[in-house]
Design a protein around this motif. Sequence first.
Motif, short mmCIF file in Angstrom:
data_model
loop_
_atom_site.label_atom_id
_atom_site.label_comp_id
_atom_site.label_asym_id
_atom_site.label_seq_id
_atom_site.Cartn_x
_atom_site.Cartn_y
_atom_site.Cartn_z
N LEU A 1 -20.13 16.18 -32.62
CA LEU A 1 -19.56 17.51 -32.33
C LEU A 1 -19.13 17.58 -30.88
CD1 LEU A 1 -19.13 20.53 -33.23
CD2 LEU A 1 -21.38 20.98 -32.23
N THR B 1 -17.60 20.53 -28.31
CA THR B 1 -17.23 21.94 -28.13
C THR B 1 -16.41 22.09 -26.85
OG1 THR B 1 -19.31 22.50 -26.99
CG2 THR B 1 -19.25 22.76 -29.40
N TRP B 2 -15.50 23.05 -26.88
CA TRP B 2 -14.53 23.21 -25.79
C TRP B 2 -14.57 24.62 -25.21
CZ3 TRP B 2 -10.87 19.39 -24.37
CH2 TRP B 2 -10.81 18.26 -25.21
N ALA C 1 -15.25 22.48 -31.97
CA ALA C 1 -15.40 23.94 -32.00
C ALA C 1 -15.13 24.47 -30.59
CB ALA C 1 -16.80 24.33 -32.46
N ILE D 1 -16.42 27.20 -27.56
CA ILE D 1 -17.44 28.09 -26.99
C ILE D 1 -16.84 28.65 -25.71
CG2 ILE D 1 -19.75 28.27 -25.99
CD1 ILE D 1 -20.62 25.92 -27.69
N PHE E 1 -10.12 23.30 -34.77
CA PHE E 1 -11.52 23.70 -34.62
C PHE E 1 -12.13 24.22 -35.91
CE2 PHE E 1 -9.29 24.57 -30.54
CZ PHE E 1 -9.88 23.54 -29.81
N ALA F 1 -23.85 27.29 -31.80
CA ALA F 1 -22.91 26.23 -32.22
C ALA F 1 -23.64 25.08 -32.90
CB ALA F 1 -22.13 25.73 -31.01
N SER G 1 -23.15 24.02 -36.89
CA SER G 1 -22.68 22.67 -37.18
C SER G 1 -23.75 21.77 -37.77
CB SER G 1 -22.13 22.02 -35.91
OG SER G 1 -23.16 21.87 -34.95
N HIS H 1 -20.09 19.18 -24.62
CA HIS H 1 -19.24 20.32 -24.30
C HIS H 1 -18.34 19.95 -23.13
CE1 HIS H 1 -18.05 24.53 -23.90
NE2 HIS H 1 -18.26 24.44 -22.59
#
Length: 240
Positions: free
Chosen positions: A6, A8-9, A129, A131, A151, A173, A177, A186
């Motif tokens: 995973l 996250t952005w 995903a 955030i 996403f 998150a 997930s 991240h």
Amino acid sequence: MLKLRLLTWDVKDTLLRLRIPVGESYAAEARTHGLQVEAEALNQAFRQAYKAQEQCFPNYGLDRGLSSKQWWLGVVRKTFQLSGVHEDKVILPIAEKLYCDYCTKHNWELLPGAIEALQWCQQLGIRMAVISNFDRRLSEILAQCNLQQHFEFVLSSENVGFAKPDKRIFLEALRISKVPPPLAAHIGDSYTNDYRAPREVGMHSFLLKTAGKPASWEAEVPQEHILPSLTYLPSLIEKG
């Protein structure tokens, strides 16, 4: 190199940035309503108004019963007041139009390498995903900028109810997930919100060094955790 399930952005100044400074877009909208206000004066006033609003009403004033639209209208109102415009009947239609405009791709542009990085991660099968400390318009902005399809889910601080660096937004998150923290990372541009906060829940994190911005955190962050641009991402994540 990391093997991830995973990624996250963050969004603003990580994947998307404003096309023109806030003061210029505010001044342009003011002109359509017959007002002449200097863009630089509006820029300075906006920074002051935004900071004050954020301090008085964190995360769009959710715990005070505000909506993010009310919050933003308040920022615009204060910005123009600080710039010498005090008539609410003049300011309100400008504020309403700006609120709508910032939900469209007209005011946003992709950072260099953003699409390539997202496509590369997708090709590797890494789930992704968002955030972001953003209001409820975020999903629409991502869709307008042709990013939404990358996403699985989007967590904005308004919709979730807490903002970075609150670790609960990262834990949410991970919960959605079902990915353990060591297999998640991240990416963002804030040392506190996007680097330290995810590491406090056991995730990995990378900091994007934004061109033109001083990086006071550089001495505290290992070089291998810094992205000079998004094109460096493939060198940090393991293929297969």
